[in-house]
Design a protein around this motif. Sequence first.
Motif, PDB file in Angstrom:
ATOM      1  N   LEU A  10       0.807  -1.337  -0.178  1.00 29.61           N
ATOM      2  CA  LEU A  10      -0.040   0.079  -0.191  1.00 29.61           C
ATOM      3  C   LEU A  10       1.007   1.182   0.054  1.00 29.61           C
ATOM      4  O   LEU A  10       0.507   2.149  -0.839  1.00 29.61           O
ATOM      5  N   LYS A  11       1.962   1.148   0.723  1.00 34.40           N
ATOM      6  CA  LYS A  11       2.710   2.290   0.706  1.00 34.40           C
ATOM      7  C   LYS A  11       3.394   2.445  -0.520  1.00 34.40           C
ATOM      8  O   LYS A  11       3.410   3.656  -0.961  1.00 34.40           O
ATOM      9  N   GLN A  12       3.905   1.573  -1.219  1.00 37.58           N
ATOM     10  CA  GLN A  12       4.400   1.725  -2.250  1.00 37.58           C
ATOM     11  C   GLN A  12       3.574   2.147  -3.267  1.00 37.58           C
ATOM     12  O   GLN A  12       3.887   3.236  -4.245  1.00 37.58           O
ATOM     13  N   ARG A  13       2.165   1.890  -3.452  1.00 39.73           N
ATOM     14  CA  ARG A  13       1.201   2.276  -4.519  1.00 39.73           C
ATOM     15  C   ARG A  13       1.015   3.502  -4.315  1.00 39.73           C
ATOM     16  O   ARG A  13       0.891   4.514  -5.116  1.00 39.73           O
ATOM     17  N   LYS A  14       0.932   4.148  -2.852  1.00 42.64           N
ATOM     18  CA  LYS A  14       0.573   5.665  -2.609  1.00 42.64           C
ATOM     19  C   LYS A  14       1.764   6.535  -3.121  1.00 42.64           C
ATOM     20  O   LYS A  14       1.522   7.506  -3.682  1.00 42.64           O
ATOM     21  N   ASP A  15       2.981   6.011  -2.817  1.00 37.95           N
ATOM     22  CA  ASP A  15       4.198   6.695  -3.528  1.00 37.95           C
ATOM     23  C   ASP A  15       4.069   6.670  -4.796  1.00 37.95           C
ATOM     24  O   ASP A  15       4.381   7.851  -5.400  1.00 37.95           O
ATOM     25  N   SER A  16       3.579   5.646  -5.667  1.00 37.72           N
ATOM     26  CA  SER A  16       3.515   5.738  -7.154  1.00 37.72           C
ATOM     27  C   SER A  16       2.450   6.664  -7.457  1.00 37.72           C
ATOM     28  O   SER A  16       2.646   7.352  -8.618  1.00 37.72           O
ATOM     29  N   ILE A  17       1.491   6.730  -6.994  1.00 32.54           N
ATOM     30  CA  ILE A  17       0.246   7.661  -7.446  1.00 32.54           C
ATOM     31  C   ILE A  17       0.755   9.002  -7.292  1.00 32.54           C
ATOM     32  O   ILE A  17       0.285   9.771  -8.371  1.00 32.54           O
ATOM     33  N   THR A  18       1.315   9.432  -6.074  1.00 36.26           N
ATOM     34  CA  THR A  18       1.973  10.761  -6.119  1.00 36.26           C
ATOM     35  C   THR A  18       2.789  11.116  -7.211  1.00 36.26           C
ATOM     36  O   THR A  18       2.705  12.234  -7.893  1.00 36.26           O
ATOM     37  N   GLN A  19       3.837  10.001  -7.548  1.00 33.80           N
ATOM     38  CA  GLN A  19       4.650  10.471  -8.626  1.00 33.80           C
ATOM     39  C   GLN A  19       3.835  10.373  -9.921  1.00 33.80           C
ATOM     40  O   GLN A  19       4.365  11.159 -10.847  1.00 33.80           O
ATOM     41  N   TYR A  20       3.055   9.496 -10.088  1.00 31.29           N
ATOM     42  CA  TYR A  20       2.468   9.597 -11.533  1.00 31.29           C
ATOM     43  C   TYR A  20       1.462  10.769 -11.498  1.00 31.29           C
ATOM     44  O   TYR A  20       1.566  11.218 -12.609  1.00 31.29           O
ATOM     45  N   GLU A  21       0.833  11.327 -10.714  1.00 32.83           N
ATOM     46  CA  GLU A  21       0.201  12.364 -10.720  1.00 32.83           C
ATOM     47  C   GLU A  21       0.925  13.657 -10.960  1.00 32.83           C
ATOM     48  O   GLU A  21       0.605  14.470 -11.637  1.00 32.83           O
ATOM     49  N   ALA A  22       2.363  13.637 -10.447  1.00 34.12           N
ATOM     50  CA  ALA A  22       3.070  14.869 -10.609  1.00 34.12           C
ATOM     51  C   ALA A  22       3.728  14.827 -11.791  1.00 34.12           C
ATOM     52  O   ALA A  22       3.878  15.892 -12.711  1.00 34.12           O
ATOM     53  N   ALA A  23       3.574  13.624 -12.715  1.00 37.25           N
ATOM     54  CA  ALA A  23       4.343  13.439 -14.045  1.00 37.25           C
ATOM     55  C   ALA A  23       3.010  13.607 -15.201  1.00 37.25           C
ATOM     56  O   ALA A  23       3.295  13.382 -16.295  1.00 37.25           O
ATOM     57  N   LYS A  24       1.678  13.831 -14.499  1.00 34.00           N
ATOM     58  CA  LYS A  24       0.557  14.057 -15.500  1.00 34.00           C
ATOM     59  C   LYS A  24       0.285  12.486 -16.096  1.00 34.00           C
ATOM     60  O   LYS A  24       0.059  12.726 -17.204  1.00 34.00           O
ATOM     61  N   ARG A  25       0.545  11.718 -15.296  1.00 39.85           N
ATOM     62  CA  ARG A  25       0.171  10.288 -16.156  1.00 39.85           C
ATOM     63  C   ARG A  25      -1.009   9.581 -15.247  1.00 39.85           C
ATOM     64  O   ARG A  25      -0.905   8.610 -14.344  1.00 39.85           O
ATOM     65  N   GLN A  26      -2.262  10.130 -15.519  1.00 35.47           N
ATOM     66  CA  GLN A  26      -3.413   9.859 -14.730  1.00 35.47           C
ATOM     67  C   GLN A  26      -3.992   8.449 -14.917  1.00 35.47           C
ATOM     68  O   GLN A  26      -4.198   7.656 -14.300  1.00 35.47           O
ATOM     69  N   ASP A  27      -3.507   7.790 -16.225  1.00 36.23           N
ATOM     70  CA  ASP A  27      -3.907   6.504 -16.468  1.00 36.23           C
ATOM     71  C   ASP A  27      -3.047   5.569 -15.588  1.00 36.23           C
ATOM     72  O   ASP A  27      -3.546   4.557 -15.185  1.00 36.23           O
ATOM     73  N   LEU A  28      -1.840   5.746 -15.243  1.00 40.25           N
ATOM     74  CA  LEU A  28      -1.154   4.936 -14.520  1.00 40.25           C
ATOM     75  C   LEU A  28      -1.306   5.011 -13.020  1.00 40.25           C
ATOM     76  O   LEU A  28      -1.544   4.210 -12.297  1.00 40.25           O
ATOM     77  N   ALA A  29      -1.717   6.285 -12.556  1.00 39.22           N
ATOM     78  CA  ALA A  29      -2.114   6.568 -11.167  1.00 39.22           C
ATOM     79  C   ALA A  29      -3.437   5.819 -11.016  1.00 39.22           C
ATOM     80  O   ALA A  29      -3.616   5.350  -9.941  1.00 39.22           O
ATOM     81  N   ASP A  30      -4.486   5.885 -11.966  1.00 42.42           N
ATOM     82  CA  ASP A  30      -5.615   5.039 -11.772  1.00 42.42           C
ATOM     83  C   ASP A  30      -5.437   3.609 -11.410  1.00 42.42           C
ATOM     84  O   ASP A  30      -6.240   3.104 -10.626  1.00 42.42           O
TER      85      ASP A  30
END
Length: 149
Positions: free
Chosen positions: A57-77
């Motif tokens: 869960l911690k890894q996923r939350k970190d990834s979501i933050t990074q993907y959203e910062a990179a404007k990759r909403q598809d990967l964040a979803d």
Amino acid sequence: MSLKIRINEDMKVAMKARETTRLAAIRLLMAAMKQKEVDERIELDDAGVIGIIEKMLKQRKDSITQYEAAKRQDLADVEKFEVEVLTAYMPQALGAAEVEAIVARALADSGAKGPADMGKVMALVKPQIAGRADMGEVSKLVKARLASA
């Protein structure tokens, strides 16, 4: 029913229902569990499985933050969906009042006098709270209580 068995059964249900995204998330969890068992030559109990889920869960939350910062909403979803699947296996979360009560009891039991005793308090708190509350927030609470002690 143990958590491992429940996860395995959910994987079978997802296969039969052809829920590919759910199945992929469950398989990631199963792979992490199997890896831990093989690496450490142990049989995971519920507490071990919860530890793995917390880490994922911690890894996923970190990834979501990074993907959203990179404007990759598809990967964040995709990551958000995996968080939903993993969260379903976590025990019922504790309320703020329950966490504070556990921390207060641990402070009294450990005889903590100040910030130097943080390790003693956290050693008492962690087994009671693991998987049921954000340990970062619990740590901040303990620090605040010890600073005012």
